[in-house]
Design an enzyme around this catalytic site. Structure first.
Site, short mmCIF file in Angstrom:
data_model
loop_
_atom_site.label_atom_id
_atom_site.label_comp_id
_atom_site.label_asym_id
_atom_site.label_seq_id
_atom_site.Cartn_x
_atom_site.Cartn_y
_atom_site.Cartn_z
N PRO A 92 0.82 -1.22 0.00
CA PRO A 92 0.00 0.00 0.00
C PRO A 92 0.85 1.27 0.00
O PRO A 92 0.52 2.25 -0.65
CB PRO A 92 -0.82 -0.12 1.29
CG PRO A 92 -0.87 -1.58 1.59
CD PRO A 92 0.41 -2.17 1.05
N ALA A 138 4.32 1.25 -0.72
CA ALA A 138 5.57 1.05 -1.45
C ALA A 138 5.27 0.41 -2.79
O ALA A 138 5.15 -0.82 -2.89
CB ALA A 138 6.55 0.19 -0.64
N SER A 155 6.36 2.22 -6.38
CA SER A 155 7.58 2.49 -7.16
C SER A 155 8.83 2.22 -6.33
O SER A 155 9.84 1.76 -6.85
CB SER A 155 7.59 3.96 -7.59
OG SER A 155 6.53 4.22 -8.48
N LYS A 171 -19.15 9.62 -42.58
CA LYS A 171 -19.11 10.73 -43.55
C LYS A 171 -19.35 12.07 -42.85
O LYS A 171 -20.16 12.17 -41.92
CB LYS A 171 -20.17 10.53 -44.62
CG LYS A 171 -19.86 9.38 -45.57
CD LYS A 171 -20.62 9.57 -46.89
CE LYS A 171 -20.16 8.59 -47.94
NZ LYS A 171 -20.87 7.32 -47.93
N PHE A 231 -13.39 8.93 -33.53
CA PHE A 231 -14.80 8.54 -33.41
C PHE A 231 -15.70 9.70 -32.97
O PHE A 231 -16.93 9.58 -33.00
CB PHE A 231 -14.95 7.40 -32.38
CG PHE A 231 -14.76 6.01 -32.93
CD1 PHE A 231 -13.51 5.56 -33.34
CD2 PHE A 231 -15.83 5.13 -33.01
CE1 PHE A 231 -13.33 4.27 -33.82
CE2 PHE A 231 -15.67 3.84 -33.49
CZ PHE A 231 -14.42 3.40 -33.90
N GLU A 243 3.73 -2.59 -13.54
CA GLU A 243 5.08 -3.06 -13.93
C GLU A 243 6.11 -1.92 -13.98
O GLU A 243 7.05 -1.96 -14.76
CB GLU A 243 5.04 -3.77 -15.28
CG GLU A 243 4.28 -5.08 -15.18
CD GLU A 243 5.16 -6.30 -15.36
OE1 GLU A 243 6.38 -6.15 -15.49
OE2 GLU A 243 4.61 -7.39 -15.35
N GLN A 273 7.25 6.94 -15.42
CA GLN A 273 8.31 7.76 -14.80
C GLN A 273 9.45 6.86 -14.26
O GLN A 273 10.63 7.18 -14.42
CB GLN A 273 7.72 8.61 -13.65
CG GLN A 273 6.82 9.74 -14.12
CD GLN A 273 5.50 9.27 -14.75
OE1 GLN A 273 4.95 8.23 -14.38
NE2 GLN A 273 4.99 10.02 -15.70
N1 CAA Z 1 19.18 -6.28 -12.26
C1 CAA Z 1 20.12 -6.56 -11.33
N2 CAA Z 1 20.41 -5.72 -10.29
C2 CAA Z 1 19.73 -4.56 -10.22
C3 CAA Z 1 18.75 -4.21 -11.16
C4 CAA Z 1 18.48 -5.12 -12.21
N3 CAA Z 1 17.58 -4.85 -13.15
N4 CAA Z 1 18.23 -3.00 -10.83
C5 CAA Z 1 18.88 -2.59 -9.73
N5 CAA Z 1 19.79 -3.54 -9.37
C6 CAA Z 1 20.73 -3.47 -8.25
C7 CAA Z 1 21.58 -2.20 -8.36
O1 CAA Z 1 22.72 -2.44 -9.15
C8 CAA Z 1 21.94 -1.95 -6.92
O2 CAA Z 1 22.97 -2.86 -6.56
P1 CAA Z 1 24.00 -2.61 -5.32
O3 CAA Z 1 23.27 -2.96 -4.10
O4 CAA Z 1 25.11 -3.54 -5.61
O5 CAA Z 1 24.38 -1.17 -5.39
C9 CAA Z 1 20.68 -2.38 -6.17
O6 CAA Z 1 20.01 -3.30 -7.04
C10 CAA Z 1 19.76 -1.24 -5.82
O7 CAA Z 1 19.40 -0.57 -7.00
P2 CAA Z 1 18.88 0.93 -7.02
O8 CAA Z 1 19.81 1.78 -6.20
O9 CAA Z 1 18.66 1.32 -8.43
O10 CAA Z 1 17.49 0.77 -6.24
P3 CAA Z 1 16.36 1.82 -5.89
O11 CAA Z 1 15.84 1.53 -4.55
O12 CAA Z 1 16.79 3.22 -6.18
O13 CAA Z 1 15.12 1.42 -6.88
C11 CAA Z 1 13.87 1.15 -8.90
C12 CAA Z 1 15.23 1.12 -8.18
C13 CAA Z 1 14.24 0.97 -10.36
C14 CAA Z 1 13.11 2.43 -8.73
C15 CAA Z 1 13.00 -0.05 -8.43
O14 CAA Z 1 12.55 0.14 -7.12
C16 CAA Z 1 11.82 -0.31 -9.35
O15 CAA Z 1 11.94 -0.98 -10.38
N6 CAA Z 1 10.60 0.19 -8.99
C17 CAA Z 1 9.39 -0.10 -9.75
C18 CAA Z 1 8.69 -1.30 -9.20
C19 CAA Z 1 7.79 -1.97 -10.16
O16 CAA Z 1 8.02 -2.01 -11.37
N7 CAA Z 1 6.74 -2.59 -9.66
C20 CAA Z 1 5.86 -3.36 -10.46
C21 CAA Z 1 5.16 -4.38 -9.64
S1 CAA Z 1 4.58 -5.76 -10.53
C22 CAA Z 1 3.21 -5.29 -11.35
O17 CAA Z 1 2.87 -4.16 -11.45
C23 CAA Z 1 2.51 -6.40 -12.04
C24 CAA Z 1 1.07 -6.28 -12.21
O18 CAA Z 1 0.35 -5.76 -11.43
C25 CAA Z 1 0.48 -6.89 -13.39
#
Ligand code: CAA
Length: 389
Positions: free
Chosen positions: A128, A130, A132, A269, A339, A364, A368
């Protein structure tokens, strides 16, 4: 060497998925949307045809499609009804963390059953407070002897009402930020799970979306996927592999809207001639077609990178997801415009497509967040062309 030809096998798969979308999904899409009805029988038919659980390896009884082939299926099914397609693909999303991080023995236990009969499984990442910010999750996974005890809440869980198994993420070390996140498999009948009522959404109403609470839910430590603290990486790798499929959803919705707009503009038309004769309409259709094809090519490139496995597809997967979702929003909005007043009416199909498209810019990873991933990759030294230049 670039080949932009589908193989005969992929063409056949495309025909199968399109027939299913046209004959089984489309005719009842409007009704499912209006009644917020879960398409259980349709999903079961899709399972019988092999349009679900596409990632499961052959050694566990699956069909193990490449990501490119999955993209082909996803575009076709979402052209039928993206709400239904979202509920179909949710199994693949939930199985991916297991396929990425589990041992062979765990894969057999937690993945193989999905090839034996139609069962649902959900991906439990978002909370709820968390969405992004994955690292900001507060669900705890506390060690207690040979078990873990789970407490917390998850939100926007696709197929949560029906799931027999959850791939759940929580914190085994709440002080360690993203390094404290761990993935565990939770059986749907575990004591202490409460499933909320299906959310009332703007679109994609055929898909089931609920909140879940976990109160002292106990699972054996043998259900942990990967090591403690590896959950964040597993979740990110899962999203890298699944974002091309979400991009393909956008392609299906956008294509359908464009097809409706082209057909309608030739029939309707105004000023004594079909509106397709007017440059204002022609330019809108031209924009739709070129942007859709641009997004499709990026989506195929992202899927091909996922298939290569040896390199991280984060950048191109994020390009594809952001571009395709934004293009779908634009195309569906303009289809409503073509439309005119009828586009705004529920008697015509395009308003549903516009509502459905909006969610693709949100789930997903929002549009942004995709841009954040893109910028970080580029400043981190990634090749912006994905290796083409
Ligand atoms: N692959 C491997 N490692 C990764 C990675 C990846 N793709 N992305 C990040 N990492 C690693 C980084 O290298 C970093 O490593 P270290 O600890 O060694 O430094 C670590 O993970 C932390 O990365 P960030 O500092 O980038 O992490 P962050 O907290 O700033 O967040 C973010 C990154 C991209 C914003 C991430 O939180 C994110 O993707 N958020 C979006 C979430 C999302 O997409 N949710 C969807 C839910 S599912 C859904 O929606 C399905 C549905 O309903 C149908």
């Amino acid at each position: 060497m670039i080949e932009l030809e589908l193989s005969e096998e992929q063409r056949q798969l495309q025909r199968t998925a399109r027939k299913f979308a046209d004959e089984v999904m489309s005719p009842v899409a409007q009704e499912h949307d209006e009644q917020h009805k879960f398409p259980r029988e349709i999903i079961e038919k899709g399972w019988e045809l092999g349009l679900l659980n596409m990632t499961i390896p052959e050694r566990f009884g699956g069909i193990e499609l490449s990501c490119v082939s999955q993209v082909i299926v996803a575009e076709e099914c979402s052209a039928g009804c993206v709400g239904m397609a979202t509920s179909m693909i949710a199994n693949d999303l939930a199985l991916l963390p297991i396929l990425i991080g589990a041992t062979e023995e765990q894969k057999k236990k937690f993945v193989q059953p999905f090839t034996e009969k139609m069962r649902y499984t959900s991906f439990g990442l978002t909370e709820p407070n968390a969405g992004s910010d994955v690292a900001g999750m507060t669900t705890t996974i506390r060690s207690d002897g040979d078990d873990y005890v789970i407490n917390g809440a998850k939100m926007w869980i696709t197929n949560g009402s029906h799931a027999e198994q959850f791939s759940l993420f929580g914190k085994t070390d709440p002080a360690a930020g993203h390094k404290g996140i761990t993935c565990v498999v939770v059986p749907g009948d575990a004591k202490g799970i409460t499933r909320g009522k299906p959310e009332r959404k703007m679109g994609q109403n055929a898909s089931d979306t609920i909140g879940l609470t976990f109160e002292d839910v106990r699972v054996p430590k043998a259900n942990r996927i990967g090591a403690e603290g590896e959950g964040f990486k597993i979740a990110m790798q899962t999203l890298d592999a699944s974002r091309p499929l979400t991009a393909a959803f956008a392609l299906g919705v956008a294509r359908k809207a464009m097809e409706h707009a082209i057909a309608y503009s030739q029939e309707r038309k105004a000023f004594k001639q079909p509106i397709a004769n007017f440059q204002a309409i022609q330019f809108m259709i031209a924009e739709m077609a070129m942007k859709l094809q641009g997004a499709r090519l990026l989506t195929y490139q992202a899927a091909a990178l996922v298939d290569k496995k040896e390199e991280r597809s984060s950048l191109i997967s994020a390009y594809a997801k952001a571009m395709a979702a934004d293009v779908a929003m634009e195309i569906t909005t303009n289809a409503v415009q073509v439309f005119g007043g009828y586009g705004y009416s529920k008697e015509y199909p395009v308003e549903k497509l516009m509502r459905d498209a909006k969610l693709i810019q949100i789930y997903e990873g929002t549009s942004q967040i995709q841009r954040m991933v893109i910028a970080r990759q580029i400043y981190g030294g990634a090749n912006p062309s994905g290796g083409l230049v």
